[in-house]
Design a protein around this motif. Sequence first.
Motif, PDB file in Angstrom:
ATOM      1  N   PHE A  65       0.987  -1.106  -0.157  1.00 42.05           N
ATOM      2  CA  PHE A  65       0.097  -0.109   0.080  1.00 42.05           C
ATOM      3  C   PHE A  65       0.794   1.182   0.130  1.00 42.05           C
ATOM      4  O   PHE A  65       1.812   1.189   0.688  1.00 42.05           O
ATOM      5  N   PRO A  66       0.526   2.524  -0.628  1.00 42.64           N
ATOM      6  CA  PRO A  66       1.109   3.581  -0.604  1.00 42.64           C
ATOM      7  C   PRO A  66       1.300   3.971   0.923  1.00 42.64           C
ATOM      8  O   PRO A  66       0.439   4.031   1.507  1.00 42.64           O
ATOM      9  N   LYS A  67       2.414   4.282   1.263  1.00 46.00           N
ATOM     10  CA  LYS A  67       2.610   4.757   2.635  1.00 46.00           C
ATOM     11  C   LYS A  67       1.978   6.104   3.139  1.00 46.00           C
ATOM     12  O   LYS A  67       1.267   5.794   4.085  1.00 46.00           O
ATOM     13  N   PRO A  68       1.810   6.845   2.293  1.00 46.46           N
ATOM     14  CA  PRO A  68       0.637   8.023   2.603  1.00 46.46           C
ATOM     15  C   PRO A  68      -0.836   7.584   2.894  1.00 46.46           C
ATOM     16  O   PRO A  68      -1.315   8.013   3.974  1.00 46.46           O
ATOM     17  N   TYR A  69      -1.142   6.634   2.224  1.00 47.92           N
ATOM     18  CA  TYR A  69      -2.461   5.982   2.341  1.00 47.92           C
ATOM     19  C   TYR A  69      -2.566   5.292   3.948  1.00 47.92           C
ATOM     20  O   TYR A  69      -3.626   5.537   4.624  1.00 47.92           O
ATOM     21  N   ILE A  70      -1.571   4.761   4.277  1.00 50.00           N
ATOM     22  CA  ILE A  70      -1.576   3.911   5.297  1.00 50.00           C
ATOM     23  C   ILE A  70      -1.489   4.939   6.592  1.00 50.00           C
ATOM     24  O   ILE A  70      -1.828   5.066   7.649  1.00 50.00           O
ATOM     25  N   PHE A  71      -0.737   5.933   6.123  1.00 53.25           N
ATOM     26  CA  PHE A  71      -0.322   6.944   7.145  1.00 53.25           C
ATOM     27  C   PHE A  71      -1.679   7.741   7.689  1.00 53.25           C
ATOM     28  O   PHE A  71      -1.916   8.152   8.864  1.00 53.25           O
ATOM     29  N   GLN A  72      -2.494   7.961   6.614  1.00 48.29           N
ATOM     30  CA  GLN A  72      -3.501   8.799   6.675  1.00 48.29           C
ATOM     31  C   GLN A  72      -4.738   7.977   7.435  1.00 48.29           C
ATOM     32  O   GLN A  72      -5.739   8.475   8.081  1.00 48.29           O
ATOM     33  N   ASN A  73      -4.654   6.754   7.616  1.00 48.14           N
ATOM     34  CA  ASN A  73      -5.388   5.717   8.388  1.00 48.14           C
ATOM     35  C   ASN A  73      -4.833   5.515   9.688  1.00 48.14           C
ATOM     36  O   ASN A  73      -5.398   4.366  10.181  1.00 48.14           O
ATOM     37  N   GLY A  74      -3.939   6.127  10.165  1.00 44.90           N
ATOM     38  CA  GLY A  74      -3.429   5.870  11.223  1.00 44.90           C
ATOM     39  C   GLY A  74      -2.247   5.046  11.519  1.00 44.90           C
ATOM     40  O   GLY A  74      -1.658   4.800  12.676  1.00 44.90           O
ATOM     41  N   GLY A  75      -1.660   4.426  10.421  1.00 44.21           N
ATOM     42  CA  GLY A  75      -0.525   3.786  10.669  1.00 44.21           C
ATOM     43  C   GLY A  75       0.680   4.442  10.869  1.00 44.21           C
ATOM     44  O   GLY A  75       0.800   5.607  10.505  1.00 44.21           O
ATOM     45  N   ARG A  76       1.730   3.870  11.766  1.00 44.93           N
ATOM     46  CA  ARG A  76       2.735   4.738  12.199  1.00 44.93           C
ATOM     47  C   ARG A  76       4.054   3.874  12.230  1.00 44.93           C
ATOM     48  O   ARG A  76       3.724   2.574  12.528  1.00 44.93           O
ATOM     49  N   PRO A  77       5.062   4.304  12.154  1.00 46.89           N
ATOM     50  CA  PRO A  77       6.329   3.523  12.590  1.00 46.89           C
ATOM     51  C   PRO A  77       6.277   3.207  13.925  1.00 46.89           C
ATOM     52  O   PRO A  77       5.959   3.971  14.772  1.00 46.89           O
ATOM     53  N   VAL A  78       7.065   1.972  14.253  1.00 50.26           N
ATOM     54  CA  VAL A  78       6.822   1.597  15.525  1.00 50.26           C
ATOM     55  C   VAL A  78       7.958   2.237  16.341  1.00 50.26           C
ATOM     56  O   VAL A  78       8.847   2.939  15.639  1.00 50.26           O
ATOM     57  N   PHE A  79       8.116   2.053  17.610  1.00 52.17           N
ATOM     58  CA  PHE A  79       9.106   2.770  18.521  1.00 52.17           C
ATOM     59  C   PHE A  79       9.918   1.229  18.991  1.00 52.17           C
ATOM     60  O   PHE A  79       9.631   0.679  20.007  1.00 52.17           O
TER      61      PHE A  79
END
Length: 210
Positions: free
Chosen positions: A107-121
């Motif tokens: 999936f395009p990274k902006p699409y996942i980011f816009q839906n709440g996806g984030r890099p882990v810590f």
Amino acid sequence: MGYSVDAWRRRIQYRNDLSGYVYHLTKSSIDEDGNQVMSALDRLLKIIKERKLNGSSTESGFITGNQKAICFQDAPISGIVQNVAHENTYRQELGGKVRYTYVGLAFPKPYIFQNGGRPVFYEEKEKAKRILPPEEHWRIVDYSLLNENNIIDWTHEREWRMPRNEFYFEIPKATILLPNQELYVELLAKLSKEELQEFFGFIQISPLIY
């Protein structure tokens, strides 16, 4: 200073260690006796038919906290191939469990980011719990290089997570990832022409493996 979308894409285009996509990989389903009850392709087809990704929990996916999360890898396709190849080669050394295969969706990274996806810590788990509030603990991935006999390091996955029990995705945003022509032909037989045309594209990675 921020990038425009076009400048951001150009920046990624000139790096072989970055990607504008994140990958959700799947695997076959195995019962308690070790028998396959659903192949990786059939599991992918189920995801496609339902248009839904399911979140993992503490029990099923090493998620910290009570919030389920859907997992992705942020890597170029060459990095995805290397990760799966390593998992296959050293499976017994890694505990014998199949964690993911060359079957999945990008999936395009902006699409996942816009839906709440984030890099882990990435941090020692207990230390990370003191840094992040409880509602963000789903982002924690244990990390430690302190004990040479017990290295904990999953940074090669560059994991992203989405704090969802379920994520209903848009098919035109999805690119199908398959390992070889054989599964590609099988997929073509199981999806209609109309369904296939909805996808953004396909990646068949056997030229990168052999």
